[in-house]
Scaffold this active site. Structure first.
Site, PDB file in Angstrom:
ATOM      1  N   LYS A  25       4.357  -4.403  -3.841  1.00  0.00           N
ATOM      2  CA  LYS A  25       3.415  -3.110  -3.458  1.00  0.00           C
ATOM      3  C   LYS A  25       2.819  -2.863  -4.774  1.00  0.00           C
ATOM      4  O   LYS A  25       3.325  -3.047  -6.022  1.00  0.00           O
ATOM      5  CB  LYS A  25       4.472  -2.067  -3.076  1.00  0.00           C
ATOM      6  CG  LYS A  25       3.785  -0.760  -2.614  1.00  0.00           C
ATOM      7  CD  LYS A  25       4.809   0.113  -2.238  1.00  0.00           C
ATOM      8  CE  LYS A  25       4.236   1.664  -1.638  1.00  0.00           C
ATOM      9  NZ  LYS A  25       5.235   2.376  -1.423  1.00  0.00           N
ATOM     10  N   SER A  77       4.317   4.635   2.808  1.00  0.00           N
ATOM     11  CA  SER A  77       3.093   4.254   2.080  1.00  0.00           C
ATOM     12  C   SER A  77       3.090   2.874   1.998  1.00  0.00           C
ATOM     13  O   SER A  77       2.150   2.161   1.289  1.00  0.00           O
ATOM     14  CB  SER A  77       3.248   5.004   0.913  1.00  0.00           C
ATOM     15  OG  SER A  77       4.500   4.759   0.170  1.00  0.00           O
ATOM     16  N   SER A  80       9.106   5.288   2.928  1.00  0.00           N
ATOM     17  CA  SER A  80       7.735   4.521   2.886  1.00  0.00           C
ATOM     18  C   SER A  80       8.069   3.005   3.031  1.00  0.00           C
ATOM     19  O   SER A  80       7.141   2.340   3.029  1.00  0.00           O
ATOM     20  CB  SER A  80       7.201   4.658   1.462  1.00  0.00           C
ATOM     21  OG  SER A  80       6.632   5.927   1.408  1.00  0.00           O
TER      22      SER A  80
END
Lengths: 490, 482
Positions: free
Chosen positions: B82, B157, B181
């Site tokens: 990420k 996210s 997330s």
């Protein structure tokens, strides 16, 4: 006090109430939350890493040594050490604050209470001491403003006094005492000019005898003892003038301007920032176990107060000298080395008097002369004192020789010889010189004999002038008195 | 094995053992992913950074290490990371304009550990800006699409990471989970997603959002791979004072699960907001555990009604502080406009550099910490947090695991929550509990909604530091269910 201060009715009307916040940089090898070295006057931004420059994703790791140093200070001022304390974020925007917040302690500091005793006996209690990180520095130049983060993250302790200091002199004395303590502990350089020891002052006035505190101003930018005293005097009279004129003192942060010798408003209370404190989530609570505290306690050096008392008791010196000699750890140890190396016959009070007098006066006049770099070494100084003590030379001659030792270096015995300063105690030589003078001063002798005994000083002066002044004063007095006595009988 | 799209792909384990046996297999694997990413990646938009030369460089270093016979438990395993986790040599954008061209000077501890174990960092994945969002639509680089149905969101996210695994671009991925997330996008994309216990994986190098809630999490298609990667990244780190001193999680230890001894609590409070199709899928999972002989009971935890507001207060408070460092002074975006004062530089750089959702949360966070409001909001939220912690501790006195749907609905349509942030916030209702209390929680695929044809996720929550149990249950479930 200034002349104005003496003329002003302030002393009768208002009492100043002063509290000080002192920031001491702890001289640990590395910074508080990262392993960057800390050292003074490096190339800008040479001691920085992702942590102290606030890169994305970094986390603080607490420096244990800094905590140990902070514990030392708490123990030295007899404060309470909280077994559990919390780091907090104090948030504001400034370019020298890389994370946008300072990691400090807020509602749960590691240390509360304690205090410091001034020479006159007054006790100044402390509110708290807490650990925090220093900010970087903004460097302003013609090309613009730059940020140097070498200082960012250096460990600080903030020592907050209760508002119980009642004069600028007391404030300065309190600061000197704190500085002596941190230097004794070896945790801080205590250098105001270089900023390793910094002070902000809170000042208010209250009507004499009243318990209600007045509106308070905080003064910043105090970077020398002289400026601290001057700024406090200025601020006290500024507030007194306002009150006398029936005006209100605005709660403000004020900046001391050393060039103009005045404080000026920086911001009002209404503009004061909301720091939005909250517990630092990146650091666990700080637990200080009893064992850790007591092992640090056991390692503490003798502190100024204890040393002063011991000097008074063991060396039979006067109180003022004991205070001066213990105001600095190196000075105290210099003095004690002299005491240890002296010959039995040399009285310790004489050493104390000379160290506090001549030695310190000359030393302070010379910046390069420190207790770590002596211009006049201890053994040479002792040799000189032995001569004075044995009345080989007079006190006055001793001072002259000391000045020569400072200026040229060299051995005191050689200098005494060269300058022919050796004191004459041989009464036959003294008698010869005295007889000559009495012979030349018939009129004065008659005056003396008729009862004007003040003329005696004239004879002493004449003898010393004629002979170069190195007669033992006691012997000279005795011989002169004997001779005049004889003349009386004739 | 086949992934959620029905493609026959290698598992992480297969890659690692294959690379060790046959040197040319590494090239085969990387060539495959490389061409797949180039071909299909841009449409899904799950990567913010992908570079063939960076890949080639890692490949040649790894080849030398294999020849030197280094111990490489993740040899050749492609991992996507990420883009709020620092990888030296790759940008760290956090999907924000304010860090658009920022390159970190160091790697996160989790990344260092992956690389040391022989993994290949295949690319950086898209996300909601600074991990703030539940759909990966709030990205400076555009929204991530769900590989399953490109009209749907991938969740957020960590939507890019979830999509990278679901889309077959890599077998495993790192994400971060502050309020769901990792688990929510895992559920939306039909993969496994684990948020470990707070402190299990070092946060050093993870761009902070809510420091007391953030945890690096992992994605995979199966429990074995999930264990494999968690094993590599977990363990205490002296750079993170909040990382836990427990022995690192070990993939080698397999708890043999005896289902008839398993005490399962069903978090009824999380079923209330769930849609009918989600409840239907969840009921099948519940049925599965009952059929296996587990002791299944309904659990009521009334304090949970305060968990979302408490979470948004604490998370935004910490975020408002953590994001103060992006000020245009030292790195990142600085407004090009005429800046007459320092204050102007801050205002312009931050207003132009941060997106709408991040700005909203910074303002909210600054408000809940401000003088006169902190007691009412921040302090109160920390009290709720304590209540939740003591509540969940009591539940774990009675139950081994707690079950709920991971999300109240399946993946929603792109753009459907645009005007209503609060409705988006409420999609975190089932997941924030694990962050507020620091316990590990995992989302495992639990069938497909009849109505939307999108995957449903089963959330399994275990007590603190019981990742091992979580893995055993999820592995047991994944093998037996369907």
């Amino acid at each position: 006090m200034t002349k104005r201060a003496q003329n002003n009715q302030l002393t009768g009307k208002y009492e100043p109430v002063i509290g000080l916040e002192v920031h001491c940089q702890l001289k640990t090898r590395t910074k508080l939350f990262c392993s960057c070295p800390q050292s003074f006057a490096q190339t800008p931004n040479s001691n920085v890493c992702p942590v102290c420059s606030g890169a994305p994703g970094v986390l603080p790791v607490l420096n244990k040594k800094a905590v140990d140093y902070a514990i030392k200070m708490a123990l030295a001022v007899g404060a309470k050490i909280n077994p559990e304390s919390v780091f907090a974020r104090k948030q504001y925007f400034y370019p020298d604050l890389p994370k946008g917040y300072q990691i400090t302690q807020f509602d749960k500091p590691y240390c509360e209470g304690g205090g410091v005793r001034l020479a006159g006996g007054k006790y100044i209690p402390l509110t708290r001491i807490h650990l925090e990180e220093d900010a970087g520095k903004s460097v302003h130049s013609a090309e613009g403003t730059f940020v140097d983060l070498n200082r960012a993250g250096i460990p600080l302790i903030e020592i907050v006094s209760e508002p119980s200091i009642s004069s600028p002199q007391e404030a300065s004395e309190y600061l000197k005492k704190l500085r002596a303590i941190v230097r004794y502990l070896g945790i801080c350089d205590g250098n105001l000019e270089e900023g390793s020891f910094r002070c902000d002052a809170n000042v208010s006035l209250k009507p004499k005898g009243s318990k209600k505190l007045g509106a308070r101003c905080e003064i910043k930018n105090l970077n020398s003892f002289r400026n601290i005293e001057k700024s406090l005097v200025y601020e006290i009279y500024r507030q007194a003038d306002l009150l006398d004129a029936g005006q209100r003192v605005a709660v403000q942060t004020r900046l001391w301007d050393p060039a103009l010798s005045r404080t000026k408003a920086m911001r009002d209370k209404e503009e004061s920032e909301d720091y939005r404190y909250f517990p630092e989530p990146d650091l666990p609570r700080l637990f200080l176990e009893k064992e850790r505290v007591s092992s640090i306690d056991a390692s503490l050096p003798e502190l100024p107060d204890a040393k002063g008392e011991r000097f008074l008791k063991d060396y039979l010196i006067n109180y003022e000298e004991s205070q001066i000699l213990t105001s600095d750890r190196d000075l105290a140890s210099f003095f004690e080395t002299l005491v240890a190396k002296r010959s039995e016959s040399l009285p310790i009070p004489l050493i104390a008097r000379w160290v506090c007098g001549e030695y310190l006066r000359e030393m302070r006049a010379d910046e390069a002369w420190t207790l770590k770099n002596l211009r006049v070494p201890g053994d040479k100084f002792l040799l000189l004192l032995e001569c004075v003590a044995q009345q080989k030379i007079s006190q006055r001659a001793g001072k002259k020789v000391f000045k020569l030792m400072v200026a040229e270096g060299g051995d005191p015995l050689d200098l005494i010889r060269r300058e022919k300063l050796e004191q004459v105690s041989d009464k036959s030589i003294i008698k010869k010189a005295c007889e000559e003078i009495l012979h030349k001063s018939k009129a004065q002798v008659d005056e003396y004999l008729s009862g004007k005994e003040k003329v005696f000083a004239y004879f002493v002066g004449q003898v010393l002038r004629q002979t170069g002044g190195n007669f033992n004063p006691q012997s000279l007095n005795e011989v002169l008195k004997e001779l005049l006595q004889e003349k009386k009988k004739q | 094995m086949t992934n959620s799209l029905g493609e026959r792909l290698w598992t992480g384990e297969e890659i690692v053992s294959g690379v060790k046996e046959d040197r040319s297999f590494l090239d085969q694997v990387l060539n495959f992913y490389c061409s797949k990413i180039k071909k299909e990646g841009p449409e899904i938009n799950c990567f913010t950074f992908f570079s063939e030369s960076a890949l080639a460089q890692q490949q040649s270093v790894l080849r030398q290490r294999i020849e030197a016979k280094e111990d490489l438990p993740l040899a050749g395993l492609p991992v996507s990371v990420k883009d709020n986790i620092a990888v030296e040599g790759m940008p760290l954008t956090c999907a924000s304009k304010i860090l658009e061209n920022y390159y970190p000077s160091y790697s996160a501890t989790a990344v260092e550990r992956l690389v040391k174990a022989g993994a290949i960092i295949i690319g950086k994945t898209n996300l909601d800006e600074f991990a703030m969002g539940s759909s990966s639509e709030y990205s400076y680089f555009g929204p991530v699409k769900n590989p399953r149905d490109k009209r749907k969101v991938s969740g957020g996210s960590s939507g890019g990471s979830a999509a990278s695994v679901a889309g077959g671009f890599c077998p495993v991925a790192l994400g971060s989970d502050t309020g769901g997330s990792v688990r929510q996008p895992a559920s939306f994309c039909g993969v496994l997603g684990l948020k470990p216990s707070y402190g299990r994986v070092s946060r050093y190098g993870l761009t902070a959002f809510g420091s007391s809630l953030d945890q690096i999490g992992v994605f995979a298609n199966n429990s074995r791979d999930l264990s494999l990667i968690l094993n590599a990244v977990s363990g205490q780190d002296k750079k993170d004072s909040t990382s836990s001193a427990l022995p690192p999680f070990s993939a080698e230890k397999h708890e043999s699960l005896q289902p008839e001894k398993l005490k399962v609590g069903i978090l009824q409070d999380f079923l209330k907001p769930a849609s009918a199709d989600v409840i239907e899928s969840f009921a099948k999972a519940e049925e599965f555990f009952k059929n296996q002989g587990a002791q299944v009971q309904d659990v009521f935890f009334p304090e949970l009604q305060y968990s979302v507001p408490a979470y948004y207060i604490i998370a935004t408070a910490e975020a408002s502080s953590n994001l103060s460092r992006y000020d245009g002074a030292r790195y990142g975006f600085r407004s090009k406009g005429r800046l007459n004062s320092l204050g102007e530089m801050y205002k312009q750089s931050r207003s132009q550099g941060f997106g709408e959702e991040v700005t909203r949360r910074i303002i909210l966070g600054a408000f809940v910490l401000s003088e006169g409001y902190s007691d009412k909001y921040y302090q109160k939220a920390t009290k709720v947090r304590k209540l939740l912690l003591s509540g969940i501790n009591k539940l774990f006195d009675k139950y081994d695991i707690l079950l709920s749907p991971t999300t109240p609905t399946t993946a929603f349509d792109l753009g459907s929550h645009g005007q209503d942030p609060v409705s988006m916030y409420s999609s975190d209702v089932c997941t924030v509990l694990a962050n507020l209390t620091g316990v590990p929680s995992l989302s495992v695929p639990c069938g497909v909604s009849e109505k939307t044809k999108m995957p449903v996720g089963l959330q399994i929550i275990a007590n603190r530091n019981q990742e091992q149990k979580l893995m055993s249950v999820s592995s047991f479930f994944q093998q037996g269910f369907c």
